[in-house]
Design a protein around this motif. Sequence first.
Motif, PDB file in Angstrom:
ATOM      1  N   ALA A 136      -0.586 -31.576  33.444  1.00  0.00           N
ATOM      2  CA  ALA A 136       0.192 -32.385  34.111  1.00  0.00           C
ATOM      3  C   ALA A 136      -0.695 -33.406  34.958  1.00  0.00           C
ATOM      4  O   ALA A 136      -0.118 -34.533  35.441  1.00  0.00           O
ATOM      5  N   GLY A 137      -2.129 -33.158  34.908  1.00  0.00           N
ATOM      6  CA  GLY A 137      -2.921 -34.245  35.831  1.00  0.00           C
ATOM      7  C   GLY A 137      -3.179 -33.992  37.184  1.00  0.00           C
ATOM      8  O   GLY A 137      -2.825 -33.044  37.655  1.00  0.00           O
ATOM      9  N   THR A 138      -3.098 -34.764  37.996  1.00  0.00           N
ATOM     10  CA  THR A 138      -3.633 -34.901  39.202  1.00  0.00           C
ATOM     11  C   THR A 138      -2.187 -34.783  40.129  1.00  0.00           C
ATOM     12  O   THR A 138      -1.506 -35.865  39.688  1.00  0.00           O
ATOM     13  N   ILE A 139      -2.041 -34.032  40.750  1.00  0.00           N
ATOM     14  CA  ILE A 139      -0.769 -33.742  41.426  1.00  0.00           C
ATOM     15  C   ILE A 139      -0.843 -33.725  42.992  1.00  0.00           C
ATOM     16  O   ILE A 139      -1.802 -33.170  43.469  1.00  0.00           O
ATOM     17  N   ARG A 170      -8.668 -24.889  38.907  1.00  0.00           N
ATOM     18  CA  ARG A 170      -7.649 -25.841  38.511  1.00  0.00           C
ATOM     19  C   ARG A 170      -6.696 -24.791  37.751  1.00  0.00           C
ATOM     20  O   ARG A 170      -6.615 -23.691  37.937  1.00  0.00           O
ATOM     21  N   TRP A 171      -5.456 -25.756  37.541  1.00  0.00           N
ATOM     22  CA  TRP A 171      -4.323 -24.863  36.824  1.00  0.00           C
ATOM     23  C   TRP A 171      -4.017 -25.566  35.484  1.00  0.00           C
ATOM     24  O   TRP A 171      -4.149 -26.412  35.018  1.00  0.00           O
ATOM     25  N   HIS A 172      -3.466 -24.329  34.801  1.00  0.00           N
ATOM     26  CA  HIS A 172      -2.896 -24.907  33.214  1.00  0.00           C
ATOM     27  C   HIS A 172      -1.491 -24.420  33.198  1.00  0.00           C
ATOM     28  O   HIS A 172      -1.335 -23.291  33.009  1.00  0.00           O
ATOM     29  N   HIS A 173      -0.431 -25.123  33.543  1.00  0.00           N
ATOM     30  CA  HIS A 173       0.836 -24.561  33.467  1.00  0.00           C
ATOM     31  C   HIS A 173       1.466 -24.906  31.906  1.00  0.00           C
ATOM     32  O   HIS A 173       1.200 -26.105  31.564  1.00  0.00           O
ATOM     33  N   HIS A 174       1.984 -24.083  31.261  1.00  0.00           N
ATOM     34  CA  HIS A 174       2.217 -24.278  29.843  1.00  0.00           C
ATOM     35  C   HIS A 174       3.800 -24.251  29.663  1.00  0.00           C
ATOM     36  O   HIS A 174       4.587 -23.593  30.703  1.00  0.00           O
ATOM     37  N   PHE A 233      -4.407 -32.677  47.000  1.00  0.00           N
ATOM     38  CA  PHE A 233      -3.844 -32.578  45.775  1.00  0.00           C
ATOM     39  C   PHE A 233      -4.436 -31.695  44.825  1.00  0.00           C
ATOM     40  O   PHE A 233      -5.128 -30.739  45.285  1.00  0.00           O
ATOM     41  N   TRP A 234      -4.055 -31.403  43.720  1.00  0.00           N
ATOM     42  CA  TRP A 234      -4.456 -30.356  42.988  1.00  0.00           C
ATOM     43  C   TRP A 234      -4.496 -30.889  41.451  1.00  0.00           C
ATOM     44  O   TRP A 234      -3.750 -31.829  40.976  1.00  0.00           O
TER      45      TRP A 234
END
Length: 285
Positions: free
Chosen positions: A155-158, A221-225, A149-150
Amino acid sequence: MIVTRFAPSPNGPLHLGHAWSAIVAHDLARKAGGRFLLRIEDIDGARSRPELADDFRRDLAWLGLEWEEVPAQSTRLGSYEAAAQRLQDMGLLYRCTCTRAEIAALEPEIGLEGAIYPGTCKGENFDPSRPAALRLDCEAALEGAGDLFWEDENAGTIDAVPCQLGDVVLVRKDAPASYHLAATLDDAADGVTLVTRGEDLFIATHVHRLLQELLGLPVPRWHHHGLLLGADGKKLAKSRQSGERGWGLAEMREAGEDGRALAERLRMGQMPCGITRSRFPHGGS
Ligand code: GLU
Ligand code: ZN
Protein backbone atom coordinates in the motif's frame (compact mmCIF):
# COMPACT_ATOMS: atom_id res chain seq x y z
CA MET A 1 17.91 -9.91 7.40
CA ILE A 2 14.18 -10.20 6.70
CA VAL A 3 12.21 -11.73 9.56
CA THR A 4 8.51 -12.52 9.05
CA ARG A 5 5.99 -14.32 11.21
CA PHE A 6 2.71 -16.16 11.26
CA ALA A 7 0.86 -15.50 14.51
CA PRO A 8 -2.32 -17.58 14.79
CA SER A 9 -4.64 -17.55 17.80
CA PRO A 10 -5.66 -21.02 18.99
CA ASN A 11 -9.34 -20.20 19.34
CA GLY A 12 -10.42 -22.16 16.28
CA PRO A 13 -8.91 -24.44 13.64
CA LEU A 14 -6.88 -22.93 10.81
CA HIS A 15 -8.52 -22.65 7.41
CA LEU A 16 -7.37 -21.98 3.87
CA GLY A 17 -7.11 -18.23 4.54
CA HIS A 18 -4.61 -18.90 7.32
CA ALA A 19 -2.68 -21.20 4.99
CA TRP A 20 -2.39 -18.36 2.50
CA SER A 21 -1.21 -15.96 5.20
CA ALA A 22 1.42 -18.42 6.41
CA ILE A 23 2.61 -19.14 2.86
CA VAL A 24 2.97 -15.43 2.06
CA ALA A 25 5.01 -14.80 5.22
CA HIS A 26 7.08 -17.95 4.72
CA ASP A 27 7.87 -17.20 1.09
CA LEU A 28 8.78 -13.55 1.70
CA ALA A 29 11.35 -14.69 4.27
CA ARG A 30 12.70 -17.58 2.17
CA LYS A 31 13.11 -15.48 -0.98
CA ALA A 32 15.22 -13.02 1.00
CA GLY A 33 17.22 -15.69 2.79
CA GLY A 34 15.56 -14.58 6.03
CA ARG A 35 13.74 -16.21 8.93
CA PHE A 36 10.10 -17.24 9.22
CA LEU A 37 8.70 -17.42 12.76
CA LEU A 38 5.63 -19.07 14.26
CA ARG A 39 4.14 -17.41 17.33
CA ILE A 40 1.09 -18.80 19.09
CA GLU A 41 -1.10 -15.91 20.28
CA ASP A 42 -2.78 -17.65 23.18
CA ILE A 43 -3.93 -14.96 25.59
CA ASP A 44 -7.50 -14.96 24.42
CA GLY A 45 -8.83 -16.02 27.80
CA ALA A 46 -11.69 -18.47 27.69
CA ARG A 47 -11.63 -18.74 23.90
CA SER A 48 -8.08 -20.10 23.80
CA ARG A 49 -7.75 -23.87 23.24
CA PRO A 50 -4.09 -24.76 23.79
CA GLU A 51 -4.44 -28.19 22.16
CA LEU A 52 -5.03 -26.47 18.81
CA ALA A 53 -1.40 -25.28 18.67
CA ASP A 54 -0.28 -28.84 17.90
CA ASP A 55 -2.75 -28.98 15.07
CA PHE A 56 -1.37 -25.69 13.74
CA ARG A 57 2.14 -27.16 13.63
CA ARG A 58 0.87 -30.22 11.80
CA ASP A 59 -1.01 -27.98 9.35
CA LEU A 60 2.08 -25.91 8.53
CA ALA A 61 4.26 -29.00 8.07
CA TRP A 62 1.55 -30.50 5.82
CA LEU A 63 1.75 -27.36 3.64
CA GLY A 64 5.50 -27.97 3.31
CA LEU A 65 6.51 -24.93 5.35
CA GLU A 66 9.47 -24.75 7.72
CA TRP A 67 9.55 -22.33 10.62
CA GLU A 68 11.24 -21.36 13.87
CA GLU A 69 8.85 -21.24 16.76
CA VAL A 70 9.18 -18.40 19.26
CA PRO A 71 7.61 -18.45 22.75
CA ALA A 72 3.83 -18.32 22.92
CA GLN A 73 2.20 -15.16 24.23
CA SER A 74 1.10 -16.85 27.46
CA THR A 75 4.77 -17.05 28.50
CA ARG A 76 5.35 -13.32 28.02
CA LEU A 77 2.82 -11.76 30.36
CA GLY A 78 5.51 -9.96 32.39
CA SER A 79 6.63 -7.94 29.38
CA TYR A 80 3.03 -6.85 28.70
CA GLU A 81 2.59 -5.78 32.32
CA ALA A 82 5.84 -3.81 32.25
CA ALA A 83 4.87 -1.97 29.06
CA ALA A 84 1.39 -1.20 30.39
CA GLN A 85 2.98 0.16 33.55
CA ARG A 86 5.23 2.44 31.49
CA LEU A 87 2.27 3.81 29.58
CA GLN A 88 0.40 4.27 32.80
CA ASP A 89 3.34 6.15 34.31
CA MET A 90 3.23 8.41 31.24
CA GLY A 91 -0.42 9.15 32.11
CA LEU A 92 -1.67 7.66 28.85
CA LEU A 93 -3.99 4.92 30.13
CA TYR A 94 -7.33 5.20 31.86
CA ARG A 95 -9.60 2.66 33.47
CA CYS A 96 -12.81 1.66 31.75
CA THR A 97 -15.42 -0.47 33.48
CA CYS A 98 -17.91 -0.39 30.59
CA THR A 99 -19.38 -3.61 29.30
CA ARG A 100 -20.08 -4.13 25.61
CA ALA A 101 -23.78 -3.67 26.30
CA GLU A 102 -23.17 -0.40 28.10
CA ILE A 103 -21.09 0.90 25.21
CA ALA A 104 -23.75 -0.20 22.70
CA ALA A 105 -26.41 1.63 24.75
CA LEU A 106 -24.44 4.87 24.24
CA GLU A 107 -25.10 4.51 20.50
CA PRO A 108 -21.45 5.08 19.61
CA GLU A 109 -20.15 5.98 16.20
CA ILE A 110 -19.40 2.83 14.21
CA GLY A 111 -15.91 2.82 12.72
CA LEU A 112 -14.09 0.31 10.52
CA GLU A 113 -13.58 -1.98 13.50
CA GLY A 114 -17.06 -1.63 14.96
CA ALA A 115 -18.15 0.65 17.79
CA ILE A 116 -15.79 3.50 18.62
CA TYR A 117 -15.61 3.85 22.38
CA PRO A 118 -16.92 7.34 23.22
CA GLY A 119 -14.47 7.91 26.07
CA THR A 120 -17.11 7.85 28.80
CA CYS A 121 -14.77 6.68 31.58
CA LYS A 122 -11.96 9.09 30.77
CA GLY A 123 -11.29 11.35 33.74
CA GLU A 124 -14.11 9.74 35.71
CA ASN A 125 -13.85 8.18 39.12
CA PHE A 126 -14.40 4.52 38.52
CA ASP A 127 -16.13 2.01 40.73
CA PRO A 128 -13.25 -0.09 42.12
CA SER A 129 -15.57 -3.04 42.69
CA ARG A 130 -16.13 -3.47 38.94
CA PRO A 131 -13.49 -5.08 36.71
CA ALA A 132 -11.72 -2.51 34.57
CA ALA A 133 -9.87 -2.58 31.27
CA LEU A 134 -7.15 -0.02 30.52
CA ARG A 135 -7.63 2.13 27.44
CA LEU A 136 -5.10 4.29 25.63
CA ASP A 137 -5.93 7.98 25.72
CA CYS A 138 -5.23 8.31 22.02
CA GLU A 139 -5.33 12.10 21.71
CA ALA A 140 -2.91 12.54 24.62
CA ALA A 141 -0.63 9.82 23.24
CA LEU A 142 -0.57 11.38 19.79
CA GLU A 143 0.26 14.80 21.20
CA GLY A 144 3.57 13.51 22.47
CA ALA A 145 4.26 11.30 19.49
CA GLY A 146 3.75 13.83 16.68
CA ASP A 147 3.16 12.91 13.04
CA LEU A 148 3.82 9.26 12.29
CA PHE A 149 3.83 7.19 9.14
CA TRP A 150 4.52 3.60 8.18
CA GLU A 151 5.59 1.65 5.12
CA ASP A 152 3.50 -1.11 3.63
CA GLU A 153 5.06 -3.13 0.81
CA ASN A 154 1.74 -3.22 -1.02
CA ALA A 155 0.00 0.00 0.00
CA GLY A 156 3.02 2.34 0.14
CA THR A 157 3.70 5.06 2.69
CA ILE A 158 0.74 5.48 5.04
CA ASP A 159 0.07 8.39 7.42
CA ALA A 160 -0.74 6.92 10.82
CA VAL A 161 -4.22 7.92 12.00
CA PRO A 162 -4.47 5.83 15.17
CA CYS A 163 -7.31 7.74 16.81
CA GLN A 164 -9.73 6.64 14.09
CA LEU A 165 -10.18 3.53 16.25
CA GLY A 166 -10.92 5.64 19.33
CA ASP A 167 -9.31 4.83 22.68
CA VAL A 168 -8.48 1.16 22.18
CA VAL A 169 -8.15 -1.33 25.03
CA LEU A 170 -4.51 -2.18 25.79
CA VAL A 171 -5.09 -4.21 28.95
CA ARG A 172 -8.19 -6.37 28.94
CA LYS A 173 -10.37 -7.17 31.89
CA ASP A 174 -9.49 -10.84 31.52
CA ALA A 175 -5.89 -10.68 30.21
CA PRO A 176 -2.78 -8.55 30.86
CA ALA A 177 -2.76 -7.29 27.28
CA SER A 178 -4.99 -6.80 24.28
CA TYR A 179 -4.03 -8.03 20.83
CA HIS A 180 -2.68 -4.55 19.97
CA LEU A 181 -0.26 -4.36 22.87
CA ALA A 182 0.84 -8.00 22.85
CA ALA A 183 1.44 -8.28 19.10
CA THR A 184 3.35 -4.98 18.96
CA LEU A 185 5.63 -5.94 21.85
CA ASP A 186 6.18 -9.45 20.54
CA ASP A 187 7.05 -8.39 17.02
CA ALA A 188 9.71 -6.12 18.48
CA ALA A 189 11.00 -8.76 20.91
CA ASP A 190 11.13 -11.37 18.13
CA GLY A 191 13.06 -9.06 15.80
CA VAL A 192 10.34 -9.15 13.15
CA THR A 193 11.31 -6.76 10.35
CA LEU A 194 8.37 -7.39 8.01
CA VAL A 195 4.99 -7.81 9.68
CA THR A 196 2.99 -9.96 7.28
CA ARG A 197 -0.75 -10.42 7.75
CA GLY A 198 -4.14 -10.10 6.10
CA GLU A 199 -5.57 -6.75 5.07
CA ASP A 200 -8.27 -7.12 7.73
CA LEU A 201 -5.58 -6.06 10.22
CA PHE A 202 -4.38 -3.08 8.16
CA ILE A 203 -6.45 -0.72 10.30
CA ALA A 204 -4.83 -2.05 13.50
CA THR A 205 -1.42 -1.05 12.20
CA HIS A 206 -2.21 2.62 12.81
CA VAL A 207 -2.40 1.86 16.53
CA HIS A 208 0.64 -0.42 16.48
CA ARG A 209 2.73 2.33 14.91
CA LEU A 210 1.74 4.71 17.72
CA LEU A 211 2.57 2.11 20.38
CA GLN A 212 6.02 1.62 18.86
CA GLU A 213 6.66 5.33 19.14
CA LEU A 214 5.43 5.53 22.73
CA LEU A 215 7.45 2.52 23.86
CA GLY A 216 10.60 3.27 21.85
CA LEU A 217 10.34 0.05 19.81
CA PRO A 218 11.99 -0.51 16.44
CA VAL A 219 9.68 0.19 13.49
CA PRO A 220 9.33 -2.72 11.06
CA ARG A 221 7.85 -2.65 7.57
CA TRP A 222 4.46 -4.20 6.87
CA HIS A 223 3.10 -6.43 4.16
CA HIS A 224 -0.68 -6.67 4.26
CA HIS A 225 -2.04 -9.13 1.76
CA GLY A 226 -5.44 -9.76 0.17
CA LEU A 227 -7.78 -12.27 1.78
CA LEU A 228 -9.29 -15.47 0.48
CA LEU A 229 -13.02 -15.02 0.06
CA GLY A 230 -15.66 -17.72 0.10
CA ALA A 231 -18.52 -18.19 -2.34
CA ASP A 232 -20.48 -15.51 -0.46
CA GLY A 233 -17.71 -12.97 -1.14
CA LYS A 234 -16.87 -12.76 2.56
CA LYS A 235 -13.55 -13.64 4.16
CA LEU A 236 -13.29 -17.22 5.36
CA ALA A 237 -14.25 -17.47 9.00
CA LYS A 238 -13.30 -19.89 11.73
CA SER A 239 -16.94 -20.71 12.33
CA ARG A 240 -19.36 -21.61 9.56
CA GLN A 241 -22.91 -22.60 8.86
CA SER A 242 -23.59 -26.32 8.97
CA GLY A 243 -23.47 -27.94 5.56
CA GLU A 244 -21.04 -25.30 4.25
CA ARG A 245 -17.65 -26.38 2.92
CA GLY A 246 -15.33 -25.36 5.75
CA TRP A 247 -11.85 -25.16 4.22
CA GLY A 248 -10.36 -26.32 7.50
CA LEU A 249 -6.73 -27.39 7.09
CA ALA A 250 -6.90 -30.20 9.65
CA GLU A 251 -9.98 -31.57 7.88
CA MET A 252 -8.26 -31.57 4.49
CA ARG A 253 -5.10 -33.03 5.97
CA GLU A 254 -6.99 -35.84 7.66
CA ALA A 255 -8.90 -36.50 4.44
CA GLY A 256 -5.55 -37.26 2.79
CA GLU A 257 -5.28 -34.17 0.61
CA ASP A 258 -1.77 -33.22 -0.52
CA GLY A 259 -0.88 -30.03 1.38
CA ARG A 260 2.27 -29.24 -0.58
CA ALA A 261 0.38 -29.44 -3.86
CA LEU A 262 -2.33 -27.21 -2.40
CA ALA A 263 0.30 -24.66 -1.33
CA GLU A 264 1.82 -24.71 -4.83
CA ARG A 265 -1.56 -24.09 -6.45
CA LEU A 266 -2.24 -21.15 -4.10
CA ARG A 267 1.15 -19.68 -4.99
CA MET A 268 0.26 -19.90 -8.67
CA GLY A 269 -3.04 -18.14 -8.01
CA GLN A 270 -5.09 -21.29 -8.65
CA MET A 271 -7.81 -21.05 -6.05
CA PRO A 272 -10.00 -24.04 -5.19
CA CYS A 273 -13.50 -23.92 -6.62
CA GLY A 274 -15.63 -21.38 -4.72
CA ILE A 275 -12.67 -19.34 -3.46
CA THR A 276 -11.43 -16.02 -4.77
CA ARG A 277 -8.53 -13.89 -3.62
CA SER A 278 -9.04 -10.19 -2.95
CA ARG A 279 -6.35 -7.85 -4.17
CA PHE A 280 -4.78 -5.47 -1.73
CA PRO A 281 -4.80 -2.54 -2.04
CA HIS A 282 -8.13 -2.68 -3.80
CA GLY A 283 -8.07 -1.72 -7.44
CA GLY A 284 -4.35 -2.54 -7.68
CA SER A 285 -3.05 -5.03 -10.19
N1 GLU B 1 -3.35 -13.55 16.18
C1 GLU B 1 -4.01 -12.78 15.16
C2 GLU B 1 -5.11 -13.59 14.50
O1 GLU B 1 -5.14 -14.78 14.60
C3 GLU B 1 -3.07 -12.32 14.06
C4 GLU B 1 -2.12 -11.33 14.55
C5 GLU B 1 -1.24 -10.63 13.51
O2 GLU B 1 -0.94 -11.21 12.47
O3 GLU B 1 -0.84 -9.50 13.80
O4 GLU B 1 -5.97 -13.05 13.87
ZN1 ZN C 1 -15.79 2.94 29.94
